[in-house]
Every structure is written in structure tokens, then in C-alpha cells.
Design a protein around this motif. Structure first.
Motif, PDB file in Angstrom:
ATOM      1  N   SER A 145       0.769  -1.160   0.753  1.00  0.00           N
ATOM      2  CA  SER A 145       0.039   0.228  -0.077  1.00  0.00           C
ATOM      3  C   SER A 145       0.775   1.862  -0.194  1.00  0.00           C
ATOM      4  CB  SER A 145      -0.943   0.258   0.843  1.00  0.00           C
ATOM      5  OG  SER A 145      -2.049  -1.353   0.842  1.00  0.00           O
ATOM      6  N   PHE A 146       2.073   1.231   1.698  1.00  0.00           N
ATOM      7  CA  PHE A 146       2.694   2.648   0.949  1.00  0.00           C
ATOM      8  C   PHE A 146       3.263   2.450  -0.196  1.00  0.00           C
ATOM      9  CE2 PHE A 146       6.932   4.133   1.258  1.00  0.00           C
ATOM     10  CZ  PHE A 146       6.782   5.226   2.353  1.00  0.00           C
ATOM     11  N   LEU A 147       4.247   1.707  -1.391  1.00  0.00           N
ATOM     12  CA  LEU A 147       4.333   1.945  -2.265  1.00  0.00           C
ATOM     13  C   LEU A 147       4.142   2.218  -3.328  1.00  0.00           C
ATOM     14  CD1 LEU A 147       7.151  -0.908  -2.937  1.00  0.00           C
ATOM     15  CD2 LEU A 147       7.720   1.335  -2.912  1.00  0.00           C
ATOM     16  N   GLN A 148       2.361   1.942  -3.751  1.00  0.00           N
ATOM     17  CA  GLN A 148       1.542   2.301  -4.321  1.00  0.00           C
ATOM     18  C   GLN A 148       0.949   3.569  -4.333  1.00  0.00           C
ATOM     19  OE1 GLN A 148      -1.560  -0.872  -4.872  1.00  0.00           O
ATOM     20  NE2 GLN A 148      -2.718   0.170  -6.226  1.00  0.00           N
ATOM     21  N   ALA A 149       1.065   4.348  -3.113  1.00  0.00           N
ATOM     22  CA  ALA A 149       0.495   5.491  -2.468  1.00  0.00           C
ATOM     23  C   ALA A 149       1.350   5.947  -3.039  1.00  0.00           C
ATOM     24  CB  ALA A 149       0.130   5.949  -0.888  1.00  0.00           C
ATOM     25  N   ILE A 150       3.087   6.390  -2.151  1.00  0.00           N
ATOM     26  CA  ILE A 150       4.376   6.955  -3.141  1.00  0.00           C
ATOM     27  C   ILE A 150       4.322   6.780  -5.184  1.00  0.00           C
ATOM     28  CG2 ILE A 150       6.567   7.407  -3.725  1.00  0.00           C
ATOM     29  CD1 ILE A 150       6.951   5.532  -1.253  1.00  0.00           C
ATOM     30  N   PHE A 151       3.923   5.707  -5.832  1.00  0.00           N
ATOM     31  CA  PHE A 151       4.246   5.893  -7.017  1.00  0.00           C
ATOM     32  C   PHE A 151       2.433   6.557  -7.770  1.00  0.00           C
ATOM     33  CE2 PHE A 151       6.924   1.728  -7.092  1.00  0.00           C
ATOM     34  CZ  PHE A 151       7.131   2.469  -7.650  1.00  0.00           C
ATOM     35  N   LEU A 152       1.242   6.245  -7.117  1.00  0.00           N
ATOM     36  CA  LEU A 152       0.494   7.020  -7.159  1.00  0.00           C
ATOM     37  C   LEU A 152       0.634   8.376  -7.118  1.00  0.00           C
ATOM     38  CD1 LEU A 152      -2.570   5.076  -5.748  1.00  0.00           C
ATOM     39  CD2 LEU A 152      -2.285   5.661  -8.816  1.00  0.00           C
ATOM     40  N   SER A 153       1.271   8.717  -5.869  1.00  0.00           N
ATOM     41  CA  SER A 153       1.782  10.151  -6.065  1.00  0.00           C
ATOM     42  C   SER A 153       2.230  11.148  -7.349  1.00  0.00           C
ATOM     43  CB  SER A 153       2.212  10.785  -4.498  1.00  0.00           C
ATOM     44  OG  SER A 153       0.947  10.208  -3.454  1.00  0.00           O
ATOM     45  N   LEU A 154       3.149  10.162  -7.449  1.00  0.00           N
ATOM     46  CA  LEU A 154       4.224  10.661  -8.209  1.00  0.00           C
ATOM     47  C   LEU A 154       3.199  10.743  -9.521  1.00  0.00           C
ATOM     48  CD1 LEU A 154       7.708   8.943  -7.684  1.00  0.00           C
ATOM     49  CD2 LEU A 154       7.389  11.042  -7.560  1.00  0.00           C
ATOM     50  N   LEU A 155       2.780   9.356  -9.823  1.00  0.00           N
ATOM     51  CA  LEU A 155       1.811  10.100 -11.167  1.00  0.00           C
ATOM     52  C   LEU A 155       0.594  11.031 -11.209  1.00  0.00           C
ATOM     53  CD1 LEU A 155       1.138   8.427 -14.031  1.00  0.00           C
ATOM     54  CD2 LEU A 155      -0.858   7.297 -12.107  1.00  0.00           C
ATOM     55  N   ALA A 156       0.167  11.000 -10.571  1.00  0.00           N
ATOM     56  CA  ALA A 156      -0.429  12.042 -10.009  1.00  0.00           C
ATOM     57  C   ALA A 156       0.313  13.929 -10.233  1.00  0.00           C
ATOM     58  CB  ALA A 156      -1.141  13.094  -8.752  1.00  0.00           C
ATOM     59  N   VAL A 157       1.518  14.110  -9.350  1.00  0.00           N
ATOM     60  CA  VAL A 157       2.435  14.851 -10.190  1.00  0.00           C
ATOM     61  C   VAL A 157       2.556  14.786 -11.112  1.00  0.00           C
ATOM     62  CG1 VAL A 157       4.424  15.928  -9.982  1.00  0.00           C
ATOM     63  CG2 VAL A 157       2.660  15.675  -7.335  1.00  0.00           C
ATOM     64  N   LEU A 158       3.252  14.218 -11.683  1.00  0.00           N
ATOM     65  CA  LEU A 158       3.179  14.090 -13.410  1.00  0.00           C
ATOM     66  C   LEU A 158       2.170  14.698 -14.119  1.00  0.00           C
ATOM     67  CD1 LEU A 158       5.476  11.302 -13.654  1.00  0.00           C
ATOM     68  CD2 LEU A 158       5.838  13.697 -13.933  1.00  0.00           C
ATOM     69  N   ILE A 159       1.047  13.593 -13.814  1.00  0.00           N
ATOM     70  CA  ILE A 159      -0.409  14.188 -14.550  1.00  0.00           C
ATOM     71  C   ILE A 159      -0.090  16.152 -15.089  1.00  0.00           C
ATOM     72  CG2 ILE A 159      -2.799  13.930 -14.610  1.00  0.00           C
ATOM     73  CD1 ILE A 159      -2.284  11.471 -13.848  1.00  0.00           C
ATOM     74  N   VAL A 160      -0.033  16.237 -13.420  1.00  0.00           N
ATOM     75  CA  VAL A 160      -0.808  17.896 -13.155  1.00  0.00           C
ATOM     76  C   VAL A 160      -0.131  18.541 -14.424  1.00  0.00           C
ATOM     77  CG1 VAL A 160      -0.594  19.777 -11.692  1.00  0.00           C
ATOM     78  CG2 VAL A 160      -1.784  17.718 -10.745  1.00  0.00           C
ATOM     79  N   VAL A 161       1.350  18.816 -14.021  1.00  0.00           N
ATOM     80  CA  VAL A 161       2.818  19.161 -14.802  1.00  0.00           C
ATOM     81  C   VAL A 161       2.516  18.338 -17.019  1.00  0.00           C
ATOM     82  CG1 VAL A 161       5.124  18.995 -14.729  1.00  0.00           C
ATOM     83  CG2 VAL A 161       4.431  18.738 -13.092  1.00  0.00           C
ATOM     84  N   ALA A 162       2.091  17.950 -16.854  1.00  0.00           N
ATOM     85  CA  ALA A 162       1.683  17.250 -18.120  1.00  0.00           C
ATOM     86  C   ALA A 162       0.987  18.407 -18.476  1.00  0.00           C
ATOM     87  CB  ALA A 162       1.519  16.433 -18.464  1.00  0.00           C
TER      88      ALA A 162
END
Length: 451
Positions: A17-34
């Protein structure tokens, strides 16, 4: 298992769950930036900040005319944009101009009162018209139309604010839904992966000394854990082989022991009567008893088919066989029964050995005087009572342990009462020690009634 031991199952769930939360947070940041970089989702224009600063600087004087107040925000924009120009007007046509307004925009505002916002600019035909932005906004003077250039940059605070709006309005709900799905799905996935181990744990709980051949299942066991399960099965195989060798040796020794004991008893019979013969006779009986107890231990490892057994017949036979030994030890053997037939389901030979051990125990520890009474009743089972010194209260809980002997009673081997307890358990019954009516010990052997 200690509750303080870490749980591998929940460790995997939490880390997943922790790793998935990190990956989802990074993905969210990348989506916002893109999205922001491409303008597909949010578009931050530098003139937005300029228009906000201008609108908050517009006010009215006592006559109602528009006036410009030099606010810190407007001063900051002037510092960032040396060529800043703008035109602000209200619905009544009152206008404020500041900076060098391009001629193309000098009178454009009045013609576009019905337009909420618009962008302008052109370089067609060799005539370059600088880009500009027009927008109706709220101000301290009321609603005003602001027309200004599009130069400048967007501040970091405005970028972070816009990203926060996008994150909390669009991405955070997605992250919450994904997190909830992870919390629900991860334990299910891990539990399914551990299902084969649960089967192995259940099978391990069935391992017992009387169940040789039990092995942990290897079907569907994860490849990483399979070597451990196979190593345990190999260890169980070695233990079974060693136990079988011990049983064979144990049985062989017990049988071989009988021959010299029988020879000793035969030679004792030819000796003249006397105290020495009596003591030797008792010692020989002890050796014979020990051999029988070893054989009893061997027999306890074999299952039996229960048959009706009359406790009255068993007890009466044991009293008759041991009466000479009891009389030689200065006891008066007695036998009492409430009924002629008291039946239980079990192994007659095993029950006979249990009663024999109880009577022999009374002969050894009954004080060499008084009566040894064997009583049979339907409710009470078989009770063997002596008139000796009894069993100390602090020792009554330990006398059924193997090889435990009472202080000052060093003649026994500490196996007889333990064998009685094991035989009683095999029959679904029990054995307990009570205080006899005359102060001696009373051992009660009980069995489930035949319904």
C-alpha cells in the motif's frame, strides 16, 4: 505464537500500500505538470496576475470618477514589466489610461462592452499589433473592463495554487478511490497468496507422535517457500525413522527382559522360605513389573477396537492374581462391587494393566499394613484404596508425571501412575487421587458410561 511477533502478511500489505501510494502521488504530480505544460487542462496566463493587480488598484474619488491607487501588487508588476500599459473603464464610460497604450487599443474598449473577455494581436500585412487581453473584472470601484498587454510571468504562488486546485478537485478523489481499492484488494491478494501456507500450518497442527507419516502439503506452495516446506518434510521423515527404530528396540528389550526375570522367579521358588526369599521375591516382581510397563508403553502406540469390558471381572481377576504378593507384604486384600456387571467400551488388556499398576502402587506405598481395597461401581468406576500415609497435597498434581517419585519412596520407577493416566485418556476417562477414609490414598479410575 507471541502477539509481539511481526506479521509477514500485514507487513506485505502495508508495504504494498505504501509503495502504491508513492507511485500514485508521483503519477498525479506528473499528470498535473503535463497538463499544465500542454495547456490541455489548465492554462495560466501572465496577464491574469497583471489584471488582478490593476483591478485592485482602481477606485473612485468623491465625484465618482475612476482613480488609480498605487498598490504594492501594482508596483510589483510595474517593476517586472517596465513597458506596462493598460486601460480601465466602467460601464459609464469613465476611463483610466496608464503607460504607452498602443494606438490600435486606444478606443477599442467601448465597442466591446458586451464581451466578457478576449485576446487580440496581429502581424498580418506587415502591420504588427501587440498582443493584448481584455476582461471584465470586479474591483473596489465596481465592475470594470481592463485591457492590457500579455507580457510578464506567472508567480510561483499562483502556479502552486492552480496546481492545488487541479489536485484537490480532480486527482485527490482519484487517489482516494485508488487507496480504498488498495486497502481492500491488497489483503485479499495477500490472503490468497498465503492460502497454501494456511493449509500447511493446519497440517502441521496435526503432527503427533502417534501419527507418523504426516507431511506438510507442497501443492500450490510459493516457489520461494517450497524449500522450507520440503526441509520440514525431510526432517519429519528422519524423525519417523528414528522413532520407529526406538520403538523396535524398546519392544525387543522389554521382551528380552522377561526371560531372565522368569528364570529368577523359578530359582526363587526353590529357595527355602524366609525373609530373604520374600525380599528377593518382591524385587523380582518389581523387575517383572518394569518389563510389563515398558511393554505397556509399546502397546499404547497401537490403536484398538473398543469392545464391551466388564470392570467387575477385570478388577476381581487383578485382585486374585496379586493377592499372594499383597499378603506376603503384610496386607489384607479386599474386593467390593456394587453390581455384578459394570460394562465400559475399551481394551480389556489395557484396563487390566491400569488396575494392576494401581494395586501394585498400593502394595509398594501403602505402609505394609492394613487393607488394600478394590471397589467397582457404575458411577465411581474402579477405586483402589490403601491405609498408608497418603499422598501429600503438594505432590498430588505431579504423581502422574512420568518418572516422578515421591520423596522417601525410591523403590518405584515412576512409570506406573503415568501409564494409568495414559490408558484412562485413551478410553476417554481419567484418573485422580483422593484422600482415603482412613487417611491413606485412594486412586479412582473412571470411564465413560456405556449408554
Amino acid at each position: 505464537m507471541s502477539k509481539s511477533q511481526p506479521s509477514l502478511r500485514w507487513r506485505l500489505v502495508s508495504r504494498l500500500s505504501f509503495l502504491q501510494a508513492i507511485f500514485l502521488s508521483l503519477l498525479a504530480v506528473l499528470i498535473v505538470v503535463a497538463l499544465w505544460a500542454t495547456g490541455s487542462f489548465i492554462s495560466l496566463q501572465p496577464e491574469d496576475e497583471t489584471i488582478d493587480a490593476i483591478s485592485q488598484s482602481v477606485g473612485r474619488d468623491q465625484t465618482g470618477a475612476l482613480v488609480l491607487k498605487e498598490t504594492p501588487a501594482l508596483a510589483a508588476r510595474r517593476g517586472n514589466l517596465p513597458g506596462l500599459w493598460f486601460v480601465a473603464r466602467d460601464r459609464g464610460g469613465n476611463t483610466i489610461r496608464d503607460g504607452s497604450v498602443p494606438p490600435a487599443y486606444a478606443v477599442i474598449g467601448g465597442a466591446l462592452d458586451g464581451i466578457g473577455q478576449a485576446r487580440f494581436g496581429s502581424n498580418l500585412g506587415g502591420s504588427v499589433v501587440p498582443a493584448a487581453r481584455l476582461q471584465w473584472v470586479s474591483s473596489p470601484a465596481g465592475e470594470v473592463q481592463v485591457l492590457t498587454g500579455v507580457d510578464g510571468s506567472v508567480s510561483t504562488i499562483r502556479i502552486l495554487g492552480a496546481m492545488g486546485i487541479v489536485f484537490f478537485s480532480a486527482l485527490l478523489p482519484l487517489l482516494i478511490v485508488t487507496a480504498v481499492a488498495t486497502v481492500i484488494a491488497a489483503p485479499l491478494v495477500v490472503r490468497r497468496a498465503f492460502s497454501s501456507l494456511d493449509s500447511a500450518v493446519a497440517r502441521a497442527g496435526q503432527i503427533d507422535i502417534n501419527r507418523q507419516g504426516t507431511r506438510l502439503p507442497v501443492e500450490d506452495v510459493p516457489r520461494e517457500i517450497l524449500p522450507l516446506v520440503e526441509a520440514i518434510n525431510e526432517a519429519l521423515s528422519r524423525l519417523d525413522e528414528g522413532y520407529e527404530r526406538q520403538k523396535r528396540l524398546f519392544s525387543h528389550l522389554a521382551h528380552e527382559w522377561r526371560t531372565p526375570v522368569a528364570i529368577l522367579q523359578a530359582r526363587l521358588d526353590s529357595l527355602p522360605a524366609g525373609p530373604l526369599k520374600e525380599r528377593l521375591f518382591e524385587d523380582t516382581v518389581r523387575l517383572a513389573t518394569l518389563a510389563e510397563q515398558f511393554l505397556d508403553l509399546q502397546r499404547l502406540n497401537h490403536r484398538f477396537e473398543p469392545v464391551p469390558v466388564n470392570l467387575v471381572e477385570v478388577a476381581q481377576q487383578v485382585v486374585s492374581e496379586l493377592a499372594p504378593l499383597a499378603i506376603a507384604a503384610n496386607y489384607e486384600p479386599c474386593f467390593n462391587r456394587d453390581e455384578e456387571v459394570v460394562e465400559v467400551l475399551g481394551d480389556r488388556l489395557a484396563i487390566e494393566r491400569a488396575v494392576t499398576n494401581l494395586v501394585q502402587n498400593a502394595i509398594q506405598h501403602g505402609g505394609r499394613s492394613g487393607r488394600i481395597t478394590v471397589h467397582v461401581g457404575r458411577a465411581s468406576g474402579i477405586t483402589v484404596t490403601d491405609e498408608g500415609s497418603g499422598i501429600p497435597q503438594e505432590e498430588q498434581a505431579r504423581i502422574f508425571e512420568p518418572f516422578h517419585r515421591l520423596p522417601g519412596h525410591g523403590k518405584g520407577f515412576g512409570l506406573g501412575l503415568n501409564l494409568v493416566q495414559e490408558i484412562a485418556r485413551l478410553h476417554g476417562g481419567g484418573v485422580c487421587v483422593l484422600d482415603g477414609p482412613t487417611g491413606g490414598a485412594a486412586f479412582r479410575l473412571s470411564f465413560p458410561a456405556v449408554g
